[in-house]
Scaffold this motif. Structure first.
Motif, PDB file in Angstrom:
ATOM      1  N   ALA A  58      37.840  -7.506 -13.392  1.00 15.41           N
ATOM      2  CA  ALA A  58      38.079  -8.650 -13.512  1.00 15.41           C
ATOM      3  C   ALA A  58      37.207  -9.813 -13.025  1.00 15.41           C
ATOM      4  N   LEU A  59      37.243  -9.654 -11.820  1.00 12.27           N
ATOM      5  CA  LEU A  59      35.886 -10.782 -11.002  1.00 12.27           C
ATOM      6  C   LEU A  59      34.616 -10.677 -11.735  1.00 12.27           C
ATOM      7  N   LEU A  60      34.205  -9.385 -12.096  1.00  8.70           N
ATOM      8  CA  LEU A  60      32.821  -9.309 -12.693  1.00  8.70           C
ATOM      9  C   LEU A  60      32.740 -10.033 -13.806  1.00  8.70           C
ATOM     10  N   GLY A  61      33.715  -9.767 -14.669  1.00  7.95           N
ATOM     11  CA  GLY A  61      34.043 -10.473 -15.870  1.00  7.95           C
ATOM     12  C   GLY A  61      33.838 -12.038 -15.933  1.00  7.95           C
ATOM     13  N   MET A  62      34.333 -12.564 -14.673  1.00  2.38           N
ATOM     14  CA  MET A  62      34.634 -13.846 -14.572  1.00  2.38           C
ATOM     15  C   MET A  62      33.294 -14.349 -13.986  1.00  2.38           C
ATOM     16  N   ARG A  73      37.282 -24.245  -9.994  1.00  2.00           N
ATOM     17  CA  ARG A  73      36.821 -22.923 -10.479  1.00  2.00           C
ATOM     18  C   ARG A  73      37.298 -21.948  -9.599  1.00  2.00           C
ATOM     19  N   LEU A  74      37.137 -22.153  -8.376  1.00  2.00           N
ATOM     20  CA  LEU A  74      37.943 -20.959  -7.437  1.00  2.00           C
ATOM     21  C   LEU A  74      39.455 -20.885  -7.570  1.00  2.00           C
ATOM     22  N   LYS A  75      40.195 -21.966  -7.765  1.00  2.00           N
ATOM     23  CA  LYS A  75      41.447 -21.913  -8.079  1.00  2.00           C
ATOM     24  C   LYS A  75      41.870 -21.098  -9.379  1.00  2.00           C
ATOM     25  N   GLY A  76      41.031 -21.628 -10.257  1.00  2.00           N
ATOM     26  CA  GLY A  76      40.966 -20.898 -11.733  1.00  2.00           C
ATOM     27  C   GLY A  76      40.914 -19.371 -11.764  1.00  2.00           C
ATOM     28  N   ILE A  77      39.786 -18.880 -10.836  1.00  2.00           N
ATOM     29  CA  ILE A  77      39.680 -17.543 -10.817  1.00  2.00           C
ATOM     30  C   ILE A  77      40.677 -16.862 -10.138  1.00  2.00           C
ATOM     31  N   LEU A  78      41.377 -17.446  -9.025  1.00  2.00           N
ATOM     32  CA  LEU A  78      42.728 -16.964  -8.544  1.00  2.00           C
ATOM     33  C   LEU A  78      43.743 -16.787  -9.678  1.00  2.00           C
ATOM     34  N   GLU A  79      43.973 -17.985 -10.258  1.00  3.42           N
ATOM     35  CA  GLU A  79      45.025 -18.088 -11.197  1.00  3.42           C
ATOM     36  C   GLU A  79      44.870 -16.927 -12.119  1.00  3.42           C
ATOM     37  N   ASN A  80      43.559 -16.816 -12.678  1.00  2.00           N
ATOM     38  CA  ASN A  80      43.313 -15.766 -13.718  1.00  2.00           C
ATOM     39  C   ASN A  80      43.769 -14.326 -12.921  1.00  2.00           C
ATOM     40  N   LEU A  81      43.339 -14.227 -11.771  1.00  3.11           N
ATOM     41  CA  LEU A  81      43.601 -12.638 -11.279  1.00  3.11           C
ATOM     42  C   LEU A  81      44.962 -12.580 -11.184  1.00  3.11           C
ATOM     43  N   LEU A  82      45.915 -13.612 -10.904  1.00  4.07           N
ATOM     44  CA  LEU A  82      47.265 -13.362 -10.811  1.00  4.07           C
ATOM     45  C   LEU A  82      47.899 -13.239 -12.144  1.00  4.07           C
ATOM     46  N   LYS A  83      47.398 -13.935 -13.098  1.00  5.30           N
ATOM     47  CA  LYS A  83      47.801 -13.689 -14.641  1.00  5.30           C
ATOM     48  C   LYS A  83      47.395 -12.222 -15.192  1.00  5.30           C
ATOM     49  N   ILE A  84      46.035 -11.485 -14.506  1.00  8.27           N
ATOM     50  CA  ILE A  84      45.855 -10.382 -15.173  1.00  8.27           C
ATOM     51  C   ILE A  84      46.609  -9.310 -14.286  1.00  8.27           C
ATOM     52  N   SER A  85      47.123  -9.727 -12.893  1.00  4.92           N
ATOM     53  CA  SER A  85      47.904  -8.827 -12.256  1.00  4.92           C
ATOM     54  C   SER A  85      49.401  -8.776 -12.330  1.00  4.92           C
ATOM     55  N   ARG A  86      49.603  -9.629 -13.455  1.00  2.00           N
ATOM     56  CA  ARG A  86      50.943  -9.885 -13.869  1.00  2.00           C
ATOM     57  C   ARG A  86      51.972 -10.507 -12.669  1.00  2.00           C
TER      58      ARG A  86
END
Length: 800
Positions: A509-513, A618-631
């Motif tokens: 996920a992080l690589l994809g971002m 951007r940093l907050k968005g990455i973390l929010e996206n990671l939380l979303k992917i992790s459900r």
């Protein structure tokens, strides 16, 4: 494929089978079920009623006080604002406590001081459309005709045939025969060992009627692309809405009712799996149909009013002068059925699947018809489907059938025959079934078994060898009945742990971002704690000391990976890289209370970045996206000012609602960055990876795409500088409830005209209802509640 169990019951009785049990058994026997839906379940206590009398509301110029006979013995008083209701009208009435689609509950109450014991319902409130109920007022109460006069007090779901169970099947491409009600009825009958009843269509054409030869002739000029073409003519056509039972069955299967002729073709396609087309006979020139290849550059306008340029690889149905249909894909606008149509030509044909798919892709026209043809349909199904369509025409009184069909069949194929070798099948499956059982199963599946030879039915084009016969036997017998047996040689089966899989998913996920993966040493120098300005009394300074280090720079095991990340960022900056976005799955080592014990090895996720694209959002968005992917949900972000590593005004903590900390992120303090030779803003996140893994979920929840448009409202508020946007978001979310789809901050403004210690925040709130388009009144009502709650709870108001 959506299957109505009411429709299925025409062919096999399943009324006593629970929907869940039905789905499980069908999946076990090879017809995979995706889901099922109980139609009408969200409608309760809505009945057919008659309006006895009406009088004006004393305190309203548009409301009426109605006395309604709902079959309860005594009239029910209902206040309505609808203007299309008259005394004597038959209407759907919701009698409290009633429930309507969209989680709407109807209770008794007062409207402007007058008691109202229910509600008269519109089509929208019953989740219907004007296509489902032709002639109904789109913005008024649903008025029922007098055929419902003997149904007063009847549940509206029974009166309008809304009760049904719809099962969604995932039909594989090798089983196009199951893309039909009859095909799934065959599977159902065998799966539950019940009789199957499929009546042969009967067309009662008059001997005195004209012969079809006076109307039409058919020639197949491309037999390699058209294996069979059948046609019938219907004269004195009466275009009208289809009867209620047909409309409700089409609706249950996801097909919009249009008119009787079009609905008949769609009905037959769903029932028999055979796509059909209807031409307006008056628009055909030359009284002849030619199934031919299109000419190079030949123009064609389809029913959706789009222009296409054809080529010689495409098959068309043409009259004497022009193409009238793109074979297997879509009809032409030049032969469309209209209100003035008096004579219709019904087409039921079998086209080459590959040709249909190529034509559909070239023209960008993927249709329900092409989706079926491209899987390879049964030519033997053409005539029964055509006869069924004409039978329905007579049943609906939609026209007179001209005597005789046309059937051109140049592509008839011999059926597939295979020997039945019971011993070989048992060895292949690992079972011991008697040959008589195999024969019984195959016969129920409509295979012919004679003298040890099995002949596959024409609709089973997937049968080609012994293994296929074995599959038919075992799927009905039951895969779960096969006894387990040990492998001849045991082997250790490797695999990732759940935590390893989660780590891989996180890295992907992080690589994809857009981040790059780095690895650093776990050994650091104690001076690194000073460089990141860690307090002298911090517990993190207590580190595991290496007994024989290579040097002072690698003398302890790190308790934080932030210094390692800052060193890599500094190295990239010194190499003239204008920007860098990095992450590391690092291990930190926390000493045990007893020095003789091994330290705890904790995983942390460290993210670092600088450059033009780097920033707190951007940093907050990455973390929010990671939380979303992790459900992971129910996470709180809060500003923090007590960490000297980070900028005091640009740092946030992440924690669960119950207070468990997951880490911090934000801009590195300029003094900390300067210690690493970084003169640019640097952003870092230090996250507890083990904590993320514990909170991560594995259940995937499906959410269908919205059917209705959203409504957006932009707000600009003036508030105190220290008020967090997250707090405002929470108040808005609670005020808007389920209709809130998204809350998006798009601007923050600070200026002298706002006053000291104030800021302006611009937020866009997106609203959407799942069952209807929100009206201006509904949107304004929610907007008013949002503004009221913000002013009451946070003392903020709209910016002037």
């Amino acid at each position: 494929m959506n299957l109505s169990l009411n429709w299925l019951s025409d062919f096999v009785n399943v009324s006593d089978i629970d929907a869940k049990a039905y789905c499980d058994r069908m999946t076990d026997t090879g017809s995979k079920v995706e889901s099922f839906e109980l139609l009408g379940e969200d409608i309760q206590n809505v009945v057919v009623a008659r309006v006895i009398s009406m009088e004006r509301h004393p305190d309203s110029d548009h409301m009426w006080i109605c006395q309604v006979d709902a079959g309860l013995g005594e009239p029910v008083q209902i206040v309505t604002g609808a203007q299309n209701v008259t005394a004597g009208a038959l209407v759907p009435a919701a009698i409290p406590v009633a429930h309507l689609p969209g989680d709407v509950t109807i209770k008794a109450g007062k409207l402007r001081g007058v008691e109202s014991n229910g509600m008269l319902c519109s089509i929208g409130e019953l989740n219907l459309t004007v296509h489902d109920m032709p002639g109904a007022a789109e913005n008024g109460i649903l008025l029922l005709d007098e055929s419902f006069a003997d149904k007063i007090g009847m549940d509206i779901r029974d009166a309008l045939q809304l009760k049904d169970t719809v099962v969604e099947f995932e039909i594989t491409s090798n089983r196009p025969d199951c893309l039909s009600v009859i095909g799934l009825a065959r599977e159902t009958a065998v799966s539950f060992d019940r009789p199957l009843t499929v009546k042969e269509p009967v067309v009662r054409e008059s001997a005195k009627s004209d012969s079809i030869d006076k109307y039409l002739s058919v020639a197949i000029d491309a037999p390699d692309l058209c294996r069979r073409y059948c046609a019938r003519v219907v004269k004195n056509v009466k275009i009208a809405p289809s009867p209620l039972w047909m409309r409700m069955r089409l609706r249950a299967c996801g097909v919009r009712p249009i008119n009787n002729i079009v609905d008949i073709t769609n009905y037959v396609m769903l029932e028999y799996g055979q796509p059909m087309h209807a031409f307006d006979y008056a628009q055909l020139e030359g009284q002849a149909i030619h199934v031919r290849r299109a000419g190079a550059g030949e123009p064609f306008k389809s029913l959706d009013d789009q222009d296409h340029i054809l080529d010689t690889s495409m098959l068309v149905i043409a009259d004497g002068k022009k193409p009238c249909c793109l074979a297997g894909v879509m009809g032409g606008a030049n032969s469309e059925i209209t209100e003035s149509t008096k004579t219709v030509v019904f087409e039921s044909a079998n086209f080459d699947g590959a040709s249909v798919r190529i034509t559909a892709k070239k023209n960008g026209m993927r249709t329900e018809s092409s989706g079926r043809f491209e899987k390879g349909l049964d030519p033997e199904n053409c005539m029964p489907a055509l006869e069924r369509a004409c039978e329905l025409v007579e049943l609906l009184g939609a026209g007179e059938i001209v005597r005789g069909p046309i059937d051109v069949y140049p592509g008839k194929k011999a059926p597939v025959s295979l020997p039945l070798n019971a011993d070989a099948i048992n060895r292949f499956l690992g079972v011991d079934l008697p040959e008589s059982y195999m024969q019984d199963v195959l016969r129920k599946l409509q295979f012919k078994v004679e003298n040890g030879i099995v002949t596959a039915p024409s609709f089973r084009s997937d049968i080609g060898c012994m293994n296929d016969l074995a599959e038919e036997v075992i799927r009905i017998y039951g895969y779960n009945k096969i006894e387990s047996s040990s492998f001849k040689a045991e082997a250790t089966q490797g695999g990732y742990t759940e935590k390893q899989r989660y780590a891989i998913k996180t890295e992907d996920a992080l690589l994809g971002m857009g981040l790059s993966h780095i690895h650093t040493f776990s050994f650091i120098s104690p001076k690194q704690y000073d460089r990141i300005r860690m307090p002298a009394d911090s517990e993190q300074r207590k580190s595991v000391v290496i007994s024989n280090p290579l040097g002072e720079d690698t003398s302890i095991m790190r308790t934080t990976a932030v210094p390692s990340m800052l060193e890599v960022l500094a190295r990239n900056f010194n190499m003239n890289n204008s920007e860098a976005s990095l992450f590391e799955m690092a291990t930190v080592y926390i000493p045990a209370a007893d020095s003789r014990d091994l330290p705890a090895e904790n995983k942390v996720l460290t993210i670092g970045m600088y450059g033009e694209k780097a920033g707190f959002p951007r940093l907050k968005g990455i973390l929010e996206n990671l939380l979303k992917i992790s459900r992971i949900s129910d996470i709180a972000f809060a500003a923090c000012t007590d960490d000297p590593v980070f900028h005091p005004g640009r740092c946030a903590s992440i924690s669960t609602r119950d207070g468990k900390s997951l880490g911090r992120f934000g801009q590195i303090h300029p003094l900390t960055a300067a210690n690493f030779g970084l003169p640019v803003p640097v952003y870092v996140a230090d996250i507890d990876f083990d904590g993320l893994f514990e909170l991560s979920g594995s259940t995937i929840l499906y959410k269908s795409l919205p059917k209705y448009p959203a409504s957006a409202r932009d707000f600009a508020f003036v508030c105190d500088e220290d008020l967090e946007v997250g707090t405002i978001d929470e108040v808005i979310a609670r005020a808007g409830g389920k209709l809130i789809e998204d809350i998006h901050l798009f601007d923050i403004y600070r200026g002298p005209q706002l006053g000291e210690g104030k800021k302006s925040i611009a937020i866009r709130v997106t609203l959407r209802a799942p069952d209807h388009t929100l009206t201006v009144e509904e949107t304004d009502k929610i907007t008013k509640k949002i503004l009221g709650d913000l002013e009451h709870k946070l003392n903020i108001s709209i910016r002037n």
